[in-house]
Write an enzyme that holds these catalytic residues in place. Structure first.
Site, PDB file in Angstrom:
ATOM      1  N   ALA A  89       0.870  -1.181   0.000  1.00 13.32           N
ATOM      2  CA  ALA A  89       0.000   0.000   0.000  1.00 13.32           C
ATOM      3  C   ALA A  89       0.908   1.233   0.000  1.00 13.32           C
ATOM      4  O   ALA A  89       0.844   2.092   0.878  1.00 13.32           O
ATOM      5  CB  ALA A  89      -0.964   0.002   1.182  1.00 13.32           C
ATOM      6  N   LEU A  90       1.755   1.283  -1.016  1.00 13.98           N
ATOM      7  CA  LEU A  90       2.882   2.220  -1.022  1.00 13.98           C
ATOM      8  C   LEU A  90       2.435   3.663  -1.192  1.00 13.98           C
ATOM      9  O   LEU A  90       1.435   3.970  -1.840  1.00 13.98           O
ATOM     10  CB  LEU A  90       3.849   1.840  -2.143  1.00 13.98           C
ATOM     11  N   HIS A 102       7.344   5.538   1.452  1.00 14.16           N
ATOM     12  CA  HIS A 102       8.091   4.364   0.990  1.00 14.16           C
ATOM     13  C   HIS A 102       9.013   4.745  -0.182  1.00 14.16           C
ATOM     14  O   HIS A 102      10.174   4.348  -0.224  1.00 14.16           O
ATOM     15  CB  HIS A 102       7.128   3.276   0.490  1.00 14.16           C
ATOM     16  N   GLN A 135      12.104   6.985   9.608  1.00 12.65           N
ATOM     17  CA  GLN A 135      12.051   7.592  10.949  1.00 12.65           C
ATOM     18  C   GLN A 135      10.610   7.659  11.457  1.00 12.65           C
ATOM     19  O   GLN A 135      10.360   7.794  12.640  1.00 12.65           O
ATOM     20  CB  GLN A 135      12.689   8.991  10.867  1.00 12.65           C
ATOM     21  N   LYS A 136       9.656   7.534  10.527  1.00 13.99           N
ATOM     22  CA  LYS A 136       8.239   7.510  10.912  1.00 13.99           C
ATOM     23  C   LYS A 136       7.983   6.472  12.007  1.00 13.99           C
ATOM     24  O   LYS A 136       7.243   6.706  12.939  1.00 13.99           O
ATOM     25  CB  LYS A 136       7.403   7.205   9.656  1.00 13.99           C
ATOM     26  N   ASP A 137       8.611   5.307  11.861  1.00 10.42           N
ATOM     27  CA  ASP A 137       8.487   4.247  12.871  1.00 10.42           C
ATOM     28  C   ASP A 137       9.756   4.286  13.722  1.00 10.42           C
ATOM     29  O   ASP A 137      10.639   3.441  13.598  1.00 10.42           O
ATOM     30  CB  ASP A 137       8.313   2.892  12.181  1.00 10.42           C
ATOM     31  N   GLN A 189      10.688   1.294  15.943  1.00  2.83           N
ATOM     32  CA  GLN A 189      11.098   0.187  15.074  1.00  2.83           C
ATOM     33  C   GLN A 189      12.529   0.408  14.585  1.00  2.83           C
ATOM     34  O   GLN A 189      13.354  -0.522  14.587  1.00  2.83           O
ATOM     35  CB  GLN A 189      10.143   0.102  13.885  1.00  2.83           C
ATOM     36  N   VAL A 214       8.048  11.528   5.645  1.00  2.00           N
ATOM     37  CA  VAL A 214       7.401  12.254   4.547  1.00  2.00           C
ATOM     38  C   VAL A 214       5.959  12.539   4.969  1.00  2.00           C
ATOM     39  O   VAL A 214       5.261  11.653   5.479  1.00  2.00           O
ATOM     40  CB  VAL A 214       7.438  11.437   3.238  1.00  2.00           C
TER      41      VAL A 214
HETATM   42  P1  AMP Z   1       5.399  -0.085   6.284  1.00  2.00           P
HETATM   43  O1  AMP Z   1       5.010  -0.506   4.903  1.00  2.00           O
HETATM   44  O2  AMP Z   1       4.402   0.801   6.958  1.00  2.00           O
HETATM   45  O3  AMP Z   1       5.865  -1.245   7.128  1.00  2.00           O
HETATM   46  O4  AMP Z   1       6.681   0.847   6.104  1.00  2.00           O
HETATM   47  C1  AMP Z   1       7.820   0.393   5.406  1.00  2.00           C
HETATM   48  C2  AMP Z   1       8.949   1.370   5.654  1.00  2.00           C
HETATM   49  O5  AMP Z   1       8.568   2.661   5.197  1.00  2.00           O
HETATM   50  C3  AMP Z   1       9.291   1.499   7.150  1.00  2.00           C
HETATM   51  O6  AMP Z   1      10.699   1.583   7.295  1.00  2.00           O
HETATM   52  C4  AMP Z   1       8.605   2.780   7.526  1.00  2.00           C
HETATM   53  O7  AMP Z   1       9.205   3.441   8.616  1.00  2.00           O
HETATM   54  C5  AMP Z   1       8.748   3.594   6.242  1.00  2.00           C
HETATM   55  N1  AMP Z   1       7.733   4.654   6.190  1.00  2.00           N
HETATM   56  C6  AMP Z   1       6.391   4.513   6.372  1.00  2.00           C
HETATM   57  N2  AMP Z   1       5.781   5.706   6.320  1.00  2.00           N
HETATM   58  C7  AMP Z   1       6.760   6.628   6.114  1.00  2.00           C
HETATM   59  C8  AMP Z   1       6.768   8.051   5.989  1.00  2.00           C
HETATM   60  N3  AMP Z   1       5.663   8.776   6.044  1.00  2.00           N
HETATM   61  N4  AMP Z   1       7.952   8.661   5.790  1.00  2.00           N
HETATM   62  C9  AMP Z   1       9.106   7.936   5.724  1.00  2.00           C
HETATM   63  N5  AMP Z   1       9.168   6.596   5.828  1.00  2.00           N
HETATM   64  C10 AMP Z   1       8.000   5.950   6.033  1.00  2.00           C
END
Ligand code: AMP
Length: 282
Positions: A33-34, A38, A149-151, A154, A177
């Site tokens: 769900a990019l 991402h 950095q959002k997570d 993690q 972002v």
């Molecule tokens: P997810 O698909 O939510 O597991 O995220 C995959 C990667 O994308 C993880 O390292 C997240 O921290 C990163 N990510 C998710 N949302 C953002 C964002 N808004 N800005 C930067 N990185 C993100």
């Protein structure tokens, strides 16, 4: 872009790319769900590496029994188009049965850190994350892996895992972002109805205010948390889970903000759980 669904196929394809002399393989693990958050990591990987691999895997082991595993947004064709357009070389798209055979029984836990911030209300979540990230790193064997950095919790936990277990990989973080109105991009934002989407802005707004207070010289964590909570309370539809001021590496609370510090918030808007954070005194 080549799409692989088997571990053996992905391993072989990664080995092929790494074998090219002097070539550096970057890896971005995702749950699909990019969005542009991402893609910002993919762009960073493209800048810093010769080849880029991305995984899309909605990891059942990081979801609790009453969480949104079954509802998690799923847009595989759109994701694949976005990644192809972003110059990704390899897409790893395994099924759960490929990643976890029936007698899979290993769990990896970073003691201490895994129970902090989101780990306190989502027991087992970070163990699920570290287990799958370790497995993905072993499959891809990248030179560099990119996380958001959002997570923030993690990111700290994965850095600690990689250091403790001597994973031969450089962990690189990408900045959060945001949407034009400040809301941190998240696949879960798709769950929000228009009213909730409006209410959700308060998360980034309260963090901006804390950032301004710190810049103006307020260092007392209790006072800063209080200010953030007051702002969050302006939106009665937003149920706060935590506002925390912690060390970005240990995730332990700090009493005052005198050096680089993580200010993190988690809240529910309706049934959607959102997180956001800011690094102050960076
Ligand atoms: P997810 O698909 O939510 O597991 O995220 C995959 C990667 O994308 C993880 O390292 C997240 O921290 C990163 N990510 C998710 N949302 C953002 C964002 N808004 N800005 C930067 N990185 C993100």
């Amino acid at each position: 872009m080549k799409t692989l669904t088997s571990i053996a196929g992905m391993r072989a394809a990664c080995r092929g790319l790494r074998a090219q002399s002097g070539s550096r393989l970057g890896f971005v693990p995702t749950m699909g769900a990019l969005h542009d958050g991402h893609l910002s990591l993919v762009r960073k990987a493209r800048e810093q590496c010769d080849h880029v691999a991305v995984s899309i895997f909605v990891n059942p082991r990081q979801f609790g029994p009453n969480e949104d595993l079954d509802a998690y947004p799923h847009t595989p064709e759109r994701d694949a188009d976005m990644l192809r357009d972003s110059g990704v070389d390899l897409l790893f798209l395994p099924a759960a049965a490929e990643m976890y055979h029936p007698d899979f029984s290993t769990t990896l836990t970073v003691e201490g850190l895994s129970g902090r911030l989101c780990g306190a209300s989502r027991p087992g979540h970070f163990s699920g994350v570290t287990t799958v990230v370790a497995k993905l790193l072993n499959i891809v064997q990248p030179d560099q892996a990119f996380f958001g950095q959002k997570d923030a919790a993690q990111a700290a936990i994965i850095r600690k895992m990689a250091a403790d277990l001597s994973f031969p990989v450089e962990i690189t973080l990408g900045a959060i972002v945001r949407e034009p109105d400040g809301l941190a991009m998240s696949s879960r934002n798709a769950y929000l109805n228009p009213e909730q989407r409006e209410q959700a802005r308060v998360l980034s707004r309260c963090l901006q205010e804390v950032d301004l207070l710190v810049a103006a010289g307020v260092a007392d964590s209790a006072r800063l948390i209080d200010a953030a909570r007051q702002t969050l309370a302006l939106e009665p539809g937003v149920q706060v889970e935590y506002v925390a001021i912690v060390d970005p590496d240990t995730l332990l609370p700090v009493d005052d903000v005198s050096r680089r510090t993580l200010v993190a918030v988690a809240a529910r808007v309706g049934t959607t759980r959102l997180i956001d954070n800011v690094l102050v005194k960076g």
